[in-house]
Design an enzyme around this catalytic site. Structure first.
Site, PDB file in Angstrom:
ATOM      1  N   VAL A  60      -2.369   0.102  -0.551  1.00  0.00           N
ATOM      2  CA  VAL A  60      -1.426   1.174  -0.892  1.00  0.00           C
ATOM      3  C   VAL A  60      -0.799   1.031  -2.273  1.00  0.00           C
ATOM      4  CG1 VAL A  60      -0.822   1.730   1.492  1.00  0.00           C
ATOM      5  CG2 VAL A  60       0.453  -0.050   0.282  1.00  0.00           C
ATOM      6  N   TYR A  61      -0.942  -0.110  -2.918  1.00  0.00           N
ATOM      7  CA  TYR A  61      -0.304  -0.287  -4.220  1.00  0.00           C
ATOM      8  C   TYR A  61      -0.901   0.702  -5.233  1.00  0.00           C
ATOM      9  CZ  TYR A  61       1.710  -4.727  -2.554  1.00  0.00           C
ATOM     10  OH  TYR A  61       2.397  -5.685  -1.856  1.00  0.00           O
ATOM     11  N   SER A  62      -0.039   1.585  -5.736  1.00  0.00           N
ATOM     12  CA  SER A  62      -0.450   2.592  -6.721  1.00  0.00           C
ATOM     13  C   SER A  62      -1.695   3.345  -6.262  1.00  0.00           C
ATOM     14  CB  SER A  62      -0.677   1.951  -8.098  1.00  0.00           C
ATOM     15  OG  SER A  62       0.517   1.390  -8.579  1.00  0.00           O
TER      16      SER A  62
END
Length: 322
Positions: A60-62
């Site tokens: 989910v990071y960026s």
């Protein structure tokens, strides 16, 4: 750099893990302060040259761009078998049903998507980003076991949850002969020590390596209390974690740093590295000095008097970060 076994495994990890939430397209996802690929690559190279072999990211990071940036940089700067690469599953990657959580469908889908973005055949550590109360724990643990047996992950880990939830997952895996978690990535720093009540003793007893996230309390431990940054102004989640009463602890960090002639970040990280259950704090970096401070903290030992000064102002608080 110093290295340590991750929990009771034979896996050697550096005492510092680079948290890769800092790396990602600023216009993708909720973190406007992240570094794009051009700005991220020198920090990844610097970490490798300092002897750091442990990198932690998440799907989910960026919106997946962190995995893409980290994967390309590591493929260029290091041999794959020299790196301990970790990522996570749980958060929503698209709109609609089955978009998030730890169902078999989600786990099997997201491991393949993460491997594609990272450009690798396997991750060394595949972690559940949170506990999923809507999915039977048996379903999740069997799916993770199948990921390991398929060769897509070497080990599995967990992140912030209650100790009873973690214990239940471990017991379920043991009962069925499935792969158990070897690590716990939890919220732990000088401003948040509630994990010392149950989770840390559980991990130490069961040989689980602890990988604290937000070891500098979203940077609060590394600067004056009233100082703001671009991240602190836009970090909605981080703004819920700490309280004004923590000012005294931040002041103690500042005093000891001044007496030592070193940075506050090094003092706060040295305290964390001195905890017997901690394997490697997850340190985010947006500037070169952040890597330098983290590496220097590994060799910094605090006195008993300094530790007492840092710990004495702490007061109990409600659970946060789960």
């Amino acid at each position: 750099m110093q290295y340590v076994k991750l929990g009771s495994t034979g896996l050697d990890v550096s005492r510092i893990c680079v948290g890769c939430m800092s790396f990602g397209a600023p216009d993708r996802g909720p973190h406007e302060w992240t570094l794009d690929e051009e700005a991220s690559r020198p920090l990844i190279r610097q970490a490798l040259e300092a002897g750091i072999n442990f990198f932690d990211t998440a799907n989910v990071y960026s919106d997946g761009t962190s995995e893409e940036i980290v994967g390309r940089a590591l493929a260029e700067f290091a041999r794959r078998d020299e790196i301990v690469l970790a990522t996570k599953v749980y958060g929503a990657m698209y709109e609609g049903p089955n978009a998030h959580g730890l169902s078999r469908k989600a786990v099997m889908t997201e491991i393949d998507n993460s491997l594609r973005r990272l450009g690798t055949d396997y991750v060394d550590l595949y972690q559940i980003h949170r506990f999923d109360p809507t999915t039977p724990v048996e379903e999740t643990m069997e799916a993770l076991h199948d990921v390991v047996k398929a060769g897509k992950a070497r080990y599995i880990g967990a992140s912030s949850m209650y100790a009873w939830q973690f214990s239940k997952a471990q017991y379920t895996a043991r009962l069925n002969g499935w792969t158990r978690f070897v690590s716990m990535q939890n919220h732990y720093n000088l401003l948040y020590r509630e994990e010392e009540r149950e989770m840390l003793p559980l991990c130490e007893d069961q040989g689980v390596g602890v990988l604290p996230w937000s070891p500098l309390a979203r940077g609060r431990l590394a600067r004056d209390w009233d100082t703001t940054t671009e991240r602190s102004r836009t970090d909605r989640f981080g703004s819920t974690l700490y309280r004004d009463g923590d000012r005294e602890i931040v002041g103690a960090v500042g005093r000891i740093a001044a007496e030592r002639g070193t940075s506050r970040a090094r003092i706060a990280l040295a305290w964390l590295l001195g905890r017997t259950s901690v394997a490697a704090p997850i340190v985010g970096a947006t500037q070169s000095r952040h890597i330098e401070d983290a590496v220097a903290a590994v060799g910094l030992e605090l006195t008993d008097k300094e530790i007492e000064e840092l710990e004495q102002p702490y007061t109990p608080r409600g659970v946060s970060g789960h």
